[in-house]
Scaffold this active site. Structure first.
Site, PDB file in Angstrom:
ATOM      1  N   PRO A  74     -41.044 -55.641  47.943  1.00 38.91           N
ATOM      2  CA  PRO A  74     -41.954 -56.359  47.048  1.00 38.91           C
ATOM      3  C   PRO A  74     -41.243 -57.299  46.077  1.00 38.91           C
ATOM      4  CG  PRO A  74     -42.658 -54.101  47.262  1.00 38.91           C
ATOM      5  CD  PRO A  74     -41.322 -54.203  47.956  1.00 38.91           C
ATOM      6  N   CYS A  75     -41.824 -58.487  45.953  1.00 41.80           N
ATOM      7  CA  CYS A  75     -41.207 -59.528  45.128  1.00 41.80           C
ATOM      8  C   CYS A  75     -41.727 -59.564  43.697  1.00 41.80           C
ATOM      9  CB  CYS A  75     -41.410 -60.893  45.776  1.00 41.80           C
ATOM     10  SG  CYS A  75     -43.138 -61.421  45.821  1.00 41.80           S
ATOM     11  N   GLN A  76     -42.857 -58.918  43.430  1.00 48.45           N
ATOM     12  CA  GLN A  76     -43.462 -59.023  42.101  1.00 48.45           C
ATOM     13  C   GLN A  76     -42.492 -58.689  40.959  1.00 48.45           C
ATOM     14  OE1 GLN A  76     -44.745 -57.422  44.695  1.00 48.45           O
ATOM     15  NE2 GLN A  76     -46.932 -57.797  44.907  1.00 48.45           N
ATOM     16  N   VAL A  78     -39.408 -59.316  40.589  1.00 45.66           N
ATOM     17  CA  VAL A  78     -38.391 -60.339  40.355  1.00 45.66           C
ATOM     18  C   VAL A  78     -38.927 -61.762  40.433  1.00 45.66           C
ATOM     19  CG1 VAL A  78     -36.535 -58.825  41.126  1.00 45.66           C
ATOM     20  CG2 VAL A  78     -37.659 -60.314  42.788  1.00 45.66           C
ATOM     21  N   SER A  79     -40.191 -61.904  40.770  1.00 44.99           N
ATOM     22  CA  SER A  79     -40.779 -63.231  40.895  1.00 44.99           C
ATOM     23  C   SER A  79     -40.799 -63.954  39.562  1.00 44.99           C
ATOM     24  CB  SER A  79     -42.211 -63.120  41.431  1.00 44.99           C
ATOM     25  OG  SER A  79     -42.841 -64.386  41.405  1.00 44.99           O
TER      26      SER A  79
END
Length: 147
Positions: A74-76, A78-79
């Site tokens: 999941p990127c949330q 570090v986005s």
């Protein structure tokens, strides 16, 4: 080459790896809608719903050898569009991918994430992979570069 895909979503990475001649032997995805899409396109592939328990599931029955562990954790966390909580975010699931890689010991690891990882955790990913004995290379490819 056999692939176990973590964080499979609707199977984009599985599709690309199959088109490259590889065989998907397992998929892990928590989202029920995505699992239904995966079931439609890969009905014969066993799948699991939680990367946090993937090792119990994978080793709970006879499974084929895994040459590649692939996934886009999941990127949330570090986005750049997110809250920037990085490793303090409960969705920072790279440690579970690293744990799976350590236990399964594939020849290759393929992962993807957003540009924000460069300053919010790439050093952790690189350190973990090096600690597991993997030589690695990081590259950046924009979506428009691949149509």
């Amino acid at each position: 080459m056999n692939v176990l895909e973590l964080f499979a979503g609707i199977g984009g990475m599985s599709l690309g790896l199959e088109r490259a001649g590889m065989t998907v032997v397992g998929q892990v995805e928590i989202d029920p809608f995505c699992r239904r899409v995966l079931s439609k396109h890969w009905p014969e592939v066993p799948r699991h719903d939680d990367v946090q328990t993937v090792l119990d599931w994978w080793y709970g029955t006879a499974r084929p050898r895994v040459d590649i562990v692939a996934g886009g954790f999941p990127c949330q966390p570090v986005s750049q569009a997110g809250k920037g909580r990085a490793q303090k975010d409960a969705r920072w699931l790279w440690p579970y991918m690293a744990e799976a890689v350590a236990a399964i010991g594939p020849e290759w690891v393929i992962w993807e994430n957003v540009p924000g990882l460069r300053t919010r955790g790439l050093d952790i990913v690189q350190s973990d992979l090096a600690g597991l004995g993997y030589r690695h290379r990081v590259g950046w490819v924009t979506a428009c570069a691949v149509d």
